[in-house]
Design a protein around this motif. Structure first.
Motif, PDB file in Angstrom:
ATOM      1  N   GLY A  73       8.349  -3.497   5.941  1.00  0.00           N
ATOM      2  CA  GLY A  73       8.797  -3.487   4.541  1.00  0.00           C
ATOM      3  C   GLY A  73       7.648  -3.369   3.564  1.00  0.00           C
ATOM      4  N   SER A  74       6.547  -4.053   3.855  1.00  0.00           N
ATOM      5  CA  SER A  74       5.402  -3.973   2.940  1.00  0.00           C
ATOM      6  C   SER A  74       4.739  -2.606   3.020  1.00  0.00           C
ATOM      7  CB  SER A  74       4.402  -5.092   3.211  1.00  0.00           C
ATOM      8  OG  SER A  74       3.934  -5.050   4.537  1.00  0.00           O
ATOM      9  N   PHE A  77       6.959  -0.382   0.907  1.00  0.00           N
ATOM     10  CA  PHE A  77       6.692  -0.656  -0.512  1.00  0.00           C
ATOM     11  C   PHE A  77       5.388  -0.001  -0.948  1.00  0.00           C
ATOM     12  CE2 PHE A  77       4.528  -3.102  -3.805  1.00  0.00           C
ATOM     13  CZ  PHE A  77       5.462  -3.018  -4.827  1.00  0.00           C
ATOM     14  N   LEU A  80       5.887   3.791  -1.210  1.00  0.00           N
ATOM     15  CA  LEU A  80       6.633   4.181  -2.412  1.00  0.00           C
ATOM     16  C   LEU A  80       5.805   3.978  -3.670  1.00  0.00           C
ATOM     17  CD1 LEU A  80      10.191   2.853  -1.507  1.00  0.00           C
ATOM     18  CD2 LEU A  80       9.358   5.214  -1.459  1.00  0.00           C
ATOM     19  N   TYR A  81       5.060   2.876  -3.732  1.00  0.00           N
ATOM     20  CA  TYR A  81       4.185   2.635  -4.881  1.00  0.00           C
ATOM     21  C   TYR A  81       3.156   3.755  -5.006  1.00  0.00           C
ATOM     22  CZ  TYR A  81       0.685   0.600  -7.928  1.00  0.00           C
ATOM     23  OH  TYR A  81      -0.211   0.402  -8.954  1.00  0.00           O
TER      24      TYR A  81
END
Length: 172
Positions: A73-74, A77, A80-81
């Motif tokens: 998940g990180s 993230f 996407l960031y």
């Protein structure tokens, strides 16, 4: 002369933002296809030589330790960031290169939003890298505002600065 130096810093900053945006975009795409295990393996391989020389190397150990604790998940993230950040930076740089003066307020707004996020990161998770990036972004925002206030397009600044740099070299 001070104005020309600031113009040069602005142009170098825009170039850096474009290269940084491209690197973030590529990294974001790569992270979408990388599992935590592969990322850990790559970090280990990339730092193996340095850790063999100095098992206590701070940067190499931080990289390996940081990657070891990543969850899927990180990574998503972060991907996407980086994708959003990279696309926005590239869009700003391309619009500036095309010659749109209307992009200046949008550029300042987008960079300002990133700056707010970076200040939040500095408060919650202080880091030298984020501090340096925040100061750099604040300077770029100020230089962008300066350029917009002067009513110039990037290509006008580019032409004048290049002429000044080469005239200056010949004169010295």
């Amino acid at each position: 002369m001070k104005d020309r130096v600031l113009d040069l810093v602005f142009l170098v900053g825009v170039l850096f933002k474009g290269l940084d945006g491209l690197a973030e975009l590529v990294t974001g795409v790569l992270l979408l296809f990388v599992t935590p295990a592969k990322l850990h393996q790559a970090a280990g391989a990339a730092t193996a030589g340095e850790r063999a020389e100095d098992p206590h190397d701070l940067i190499a150990n931080l990289i390996v330790h940081g990657v070891a604790h990543l969850q899927h998940g990180s990574i998503v993230f972060a991907a996407l960031y980086l994708l959003v950040h990279g696309v926005v930076k590239l869009a700003i740089v391309i619009a500036l290169l095309i010659g749109s003066r209307g992009i200046y307020p949008w550029a300042m707004g987008a960079l300002g939003a990133f700056l707010i996020f970076q200040v939040y990161e500095l408060v919650t998770n202080p880091s030298i890298a984020v501090a340096i990036l925040t100061v750099f972004d604040a300077i770029i925002i100020w230089l962008t505002w300066r350029e917009w206030r002067r009513g110039r397009e990037l290509r006008t600044t580019w032409r004048g600065t290049v002429a000044w740099v080469f005239r200056r070299r010949v004169a010295t």
